[in-house]
Design a protein around this motif. Structure first.
Motif, mmCIF file in Angstrom:
data_model
loop_
_atom_site.group_PDB
_atom_site.id
_atom_site.type_symbol
_atom_site.label_atom_id
_atom_site.label_comp_id
_atom_site.label_asym_id
_atom_site.label_seq_id
_atom_site.Cartn_x
_atom_site.Cartn_y
_atom_site.Cartn_z
ATOM 1 N N SER A 64 20.344 -7.272 -15.317
ATOM 2 C CA SER A 64 20.628 -6.635 -14.038
ATOM 3 C C SER A 64 21.375 -7.659 -13.186
ATOM 4 O O SER A 64 21.171 -8.853 -13.366
ATOM 5 C CB SER A 64 19.301 -6.318 -13.358
ATOM 6 O OG SER A 64 19.256 -5.036 -12.866
ATOM 7 N N GLY A 234 8.599 3.622 -9.807
ATOM 8 C CA GLY A 234 9.756 4.398 -9.344
ATOM 9 C C GLY A 234 10.028 5.626 -10.197
ATOM 10 O O GLY A 234 9.153 6.128 -10.908
ATOM 11 N N SER A 235 11.277 6.141 -10.093
ATOM 12 C CA SER A 235 11.774 7.259 -10.894
ATOM 13 C C SER A 235 10.814 8.469 -10.870
ATOM 14 O O SER A 235 10.196 8.746 -9.840
ATOM 15 C CB SER A 235 12.055 6.762 -12.327
ATOM 16 O OG SER A 235 12.760 7.730 -13.054
ATOM 17 N N HIS A 236 10.706 9.184 -12.001
ATOM 18 C CA HIS A 236 9.878 10.405 -12.035
ATOM 19 C C HIS A 236 8.425 10.105 -11.714
ATOM 20 O O HIS A 236 7.724 10.947 -11.147
ATOM 21 C CB HIS A 236 9.976 11.071 -13.412
ATOM 22 C CG HIS A 236 11.343 11.614 -13.708
ATOM 23 N ND1 HIS A 236 11.918 12.620 -12.959
ATOM 24 C CD2 HIS A 236 12.263 11.268 -14.634
ATOM 25 C CE1 HIS A 236 13.132 12.886 -13.425
ATOM 26 N NE2 HIS A 236 13.363 12.076 -14.442
ATOM 27 N N VAL A 239 7.991 10.212 -8.078
ATOM 28 C CA VAL A 239 8.148 11.598 -7.618
ATOM 29 C C VAL A 239 6.853 12.373 -7.875
ATOM 30 O O VAL A 239 6.333 13.067 -6.991
ATOM 31 C CB VAL A 239 9.332 12.274 -8.349
ATOM 32 C CG1 VAL A 239 9.416 13.747 -7.951
ATOM 33 C CG2 VAL A 239 10.638 11.554 -8.036
ATOM 34 N N LEU A 256 10.554 -0.589 -9.663
ATOM 35 C CA LEU A 256 11.450 0.289 -10.425
ATOM 36 C C LEU A 256 11.321 0.086 -11.929
ATOM 37 O O LEU A 256 12.303 0.189 -12.659
ATOM 38 C CB LEU A 256 12.904 0.067 -9.955
ATOM 39 C CG LEU A 256 13.375 -1.368 -9.722
ATOM 40 C CD1 LEU A 256 13.350 -2.232 -10.954
ATOM 41 C CD2 LEU A 256 14.750 -1.371 -9.090
ATOM 42 N N GLN A 258 10.196 1.915 -14.222
ATOM 43 C CA GLN A 258 10.731 3.052 -14.989
ATOM 44 C C GLN A 258 12.198 3.286 -14.638
ATOM 45 O O GLN A 258 13.000 3.615 -15.523
ATOM 46 C CB GLN A 258 9.933 4.339 -14.719
ATOM 47 C CG GLN A 258 10.431 5.498 -15.595
ATOM 48 C CD GLN A 258 9.735 6.822 -15.348
ATOM 49 O OE1 GLN A 258 8.883 6.943 -14.454
ATOM 50 N NE2 GLN A 258 10.078 7.825 -16.128
ATOM 51 N N GLY A 259 12.554 3.144 -13.374
ATOM 52 C CA GLY A 259 13.941 3.357 -12.969
ATOM 53 C C GLY A 259 14.099 3.283 -11.471
ATOM 54 O O GLY A 259 13.132 3.414 -10.712
ATOM 55 N N MET A 260 15.342 3.067 -11.052
ATOM 56 C CA MET A 260 15.619 2.949 -9.626
ATOM 57 C C MET A 260 15.825 4.318 -8.992
ATOM 58 O O MET A 260 15.865 4.451 -7.768
ATOM 59 C CB MET A 260 16.878 2.097 -9.445
ATOM 60 C CG MET A 260 17.013 1.518 -8.070
ATOM 61 S SD MET A 260 18.647 0.879 -7.862
ATOM 62 C CE MET A 260 18.306 -0.825 -7.709
ATOM 63 N N ASP A 261 15.972 5.343 -9.830
ATOM 64 C CA ASP A 261 16.237 6.680 -9.291
ATOM 65 C C ASP A 261 14.981 7.256 -8.640
ATOM 66 O O ASP A 261 13.854 6.814 -8.900
ATOM 67 C CB ASP A 261 16.750 7.606 -10.398
ATOM 68 C CG ASP A 261 15.787 7.715 -11.571
ATOM 69 O OD1 ASP A 261 15.050 6.733 -11.834
ATOM 70 O OD2 ASP A 261 15.738 8.774 -12.204
ATOM 71 N N PHE A 262 15.189 8.261 -7.812
ATOM 72 C CA PHE A 262 14.068 8.924 -7.141
ATOM 73 C C PHE A 262 14.415 10.418 -7.038
ATOM 74 O O PHE A 262 14.779 10.915 -5.970
ATOM 75 C CB PHE A 262 13.852 8.292 -5.762
ATOM 76 C CG PHE A 262 12.670 8.853 -5.031
ATOM 77 C CD1 PHE A 262 11.419 8.923 -5.629
ATOM 78 C CD2 PHE A 262 12.806 9.293 -3.723
ATOM 79 C CE1 PHE A 262 10.324 9.431 -4.949
ATOM 80 C CE2 PHE A 262 11.718 9.801 -3.030
ATOM 81 C CZ PHE A 262 10.480 9.866 -3.642
ATOM 82 N N PRO A 263 14.357 11.124 -8.178
ATOM 83 C CA PRO A 263 14.807 12.514 -8.222
ATOM 84 C C PRO A 263 13.754 13.477 -7.659
ATOM 85 O O PRO A 263 13.134 14.267 -8.378
ATOM 86 C CB PRO A 263 15.046 12.748 -9.716
ATOM 87 C CG PRO A 263 14.162 11.764 -10.410
ATOM 88 C CD PRO A 263 13.929 10.614 -9.483
#
Ligand code: NDP
Length: 339
Positions: A64, A234-236, A239, A256, A258-263
Motif C-alpha cells: 500500500s 471495514g468494508s461489508h 456495514v 480496513l 477487510q477493505g477500505m470500502d464502505f458499501p
C-alpha cells in the motif's frame, strides 16, 4: 582498548529496517545505519523496542502507498530512552513512547536502534510500563483504547447490551476485548480464527462468532443486537455491524483489514440513530494520547497483555510482516531493536 571516541563511533552505527525503492524495484532489508544519516529532529532516542502494526506490515511488504519518502526506515511505533535533546520537555535518560505522526511513513521510523524525532511527538512512558510492554500495546493498543473511549463518549454504558469486537484476534481487536471486558462489558468476539476461541475467551470475550457471518453484503437494517462495536475491519463487515447495531448504539471504526470500502446505506444512522465514530490515532493531540496511555496504565490487565504478546528480533520482522498481512498472527508482535 576502547576509547570514548571509539564507543561513540560504535554507538553511532545501528541496525534498522530500511525500505528502498528505485523505479519499480522495492527492497526491505535490515542494514547498518549511521546516526549522521538520521533526519532532522530535536530529540535523539535510543530505541529498545518497536512493534509490527498492520500499517508497518503494509509498508514492509510494499502493499500500500504507506511510505511517502524513499529510502525510509520502517516503524510507526517506538519506545526507548532519550539520548540527546534540544527540546524543553525532554532530557537524556527520559523514557518515551512514539506513536504515529507520520513516523515510518514520511519521517524515518523506529524499527531501528535509534531515531531522531520531534519532541512534540513524544509521550512520557507511564511508570506502569516497560518499553517492551508499551510496544506490546503500540499503536494497535492505543487505538483500541481510543475506540473504547469513543464508545463511552458517545453514550454506551455497561448493562445496555453486548459489544461486538471485529478482527478480534488481531492487535486492535485483542486489546479492545481485554479493555472492554475489564470495564465490565459483555464482549462478543468476531474472528476468522475459530480455533482461537478459547484464547479470545481468556481475554474476556463471553462469546465468539464467525467473521464470515459479516463479510458478505447484507440487508440495510438487520435484527438489532449490538449496543456498541469496535471495528478494525471495514468494508461489508462494518456495514453489517452498523445494520445490527441497536437504537442509539455506537460503532467505533478504525480499520480496513477487510477493505477500505464502505458499501452501506444511511438506514442505521437515520432510522436507528446509530453513531459511527471514526477513530484516527496518527494525529491525535498530545492531551488525548496522554489520557489514552494513562487509562491503559490503570486499566489494561498485564497478564492478558503478556498472553497477547510475542517478541521477535529485527531480522524476523520482514517475514513476520507477511504473516501479519496473511492474517496468521495472533495478538501483538513486539520487535526487540536493541540487539
Ligand atoms: P492485525 O493484522 O493485528 O489484525 C487484523 C485482524 O483483522 C486479523 O487478525 C483478522 O482477525 C482480521 N482480518 C484480517 N483480514 C481480514 C479480512 N479479509 N476480513 C475480515 N477480517 C480480517 O492488525 P491491527 O489490529 O494492528 O490493525 C487492524 C486494522 O486497524 C488495520 O486495518 C489497521 O490499519 C487499522 N488501524 C488503524 C488505526 C487508526 O489510526 N485508524 C490505528 C491502528 C490500526 P480475525 O482472524 O480474528 O478475524
Amino acid at each position: 582498548m576502547p576509547t570514548t571516541a571509539n564507543i561513540r563511533k560504535e554507538s553511532a552505527v545501528f541496525k534498522g529496517l530500511l525500505l528502498e525503492k528505485t523505479g519499480d524495484a522495492f527492497s526491505a532489508q535490515v542494514k547498518d545505519i549511521g546516526e549522521a544519516s538520521l533526519p532532522l529532529g530535536d530529540v535523539l532516542v535510543r530505541l529498545e523496542h518497536s512493534t509490527l502494526n498492520y500499517k508497518d506490515a503494509l509498508a514492509i511488504c510494499n502493499k500500500s502507498p504507506i511510505v511517502r519518502k524513499w529510502p525510509m526506515v520502517a516503524g510507526i511505533d517506538g519506545a526507548g530512552v532519550v539520548e540527546e535533546s534540544n527540546h524543553p520537555a525532554w532530557k537524556p535518560g527520559d523514557k518515551v513512547i512514539l506513536n504515529g505522526f507520520g513516523v515510518g511513513e514520511s519521517h524515518w521510523g523506529c524499527l531501528a536502534g535509534k531515531a531522531r524525532l520531534k519532541g512534540d511527538w513524544l509521550v512520557r512512558l507511564p511508570d506502569a510500563f516497560t518499553p517492551r510492554q508499551a510496544m506490546a500495546i503500540g499503536t494497535a493498543g492505543y487505538t483500541a483504547m481510543l475506540c473504547c473511549q469513543a464508545l463511552e463518549r458517545f453514550g454506551v454504558t455497561k448493562g445496555q447490551g453486548e459489544i461486538l469486537v471485529t478482527g478480534a484476534s488481531g492487535g486492535v481487536g485483542s486489546i479492545a476485548i481485554a479493555i472492554l471486558a475489564g470495564w465490565g462489558y459483555d464482549v462478543v468476539a468476531s474472528t476468522g480464527k475459530l480455533q482461537e476461541a478459547d484464547f479470545l475467551k481468556s481475554l474476556g470475550a463471553k462469546a465468539v462468532v464467525d467473521r464470515s457471518e459479516y463479510s458478505q453484503p447484507g440487508k440495510p437494517l438487520q435484527k438489532e443486537r449490538w449496543a456498541g462495536a469496535v471495528d478494525s475491519v471495514g468494508s461489508h463487515t462494518l456495514v453489517n455491524v452498523c445494520a445490527q447495531t441497536r437504537y442509539r448504539g455506537v460503532v467505533a471504526a478504525c480499520g480496513l483489514a477487510q477493505g477500505m470500502d464502505f458499501p452501506a446505506t444511511v438506514a442505521p444512522f437515520i432510522l436507528r440513530g446509530v453513531v459511527l465514530a471514526g477513530v484516527d490515532s496518527v494525529y491525535q493531540p498530545l492531551a488525548v494520547r496522554e489520557a489514552a496511555w494513562a487509562k491503559l496504565a490503570t486499566d489494561l490487565d498485564r497478564t492478558k497483555l503478556d498472553a497477547i504478546t510475542t517478541e521477535i528480533g529485527l531480522d524476523q520482522a520482514i517475514g513476520a510482516a507477511g504473516d501479519l498481512l496473511a492474517g496468521k498472527v495472533r495478538g501483538r508482535l513486539v520487535v526487540n531493536v536493541s540487539g
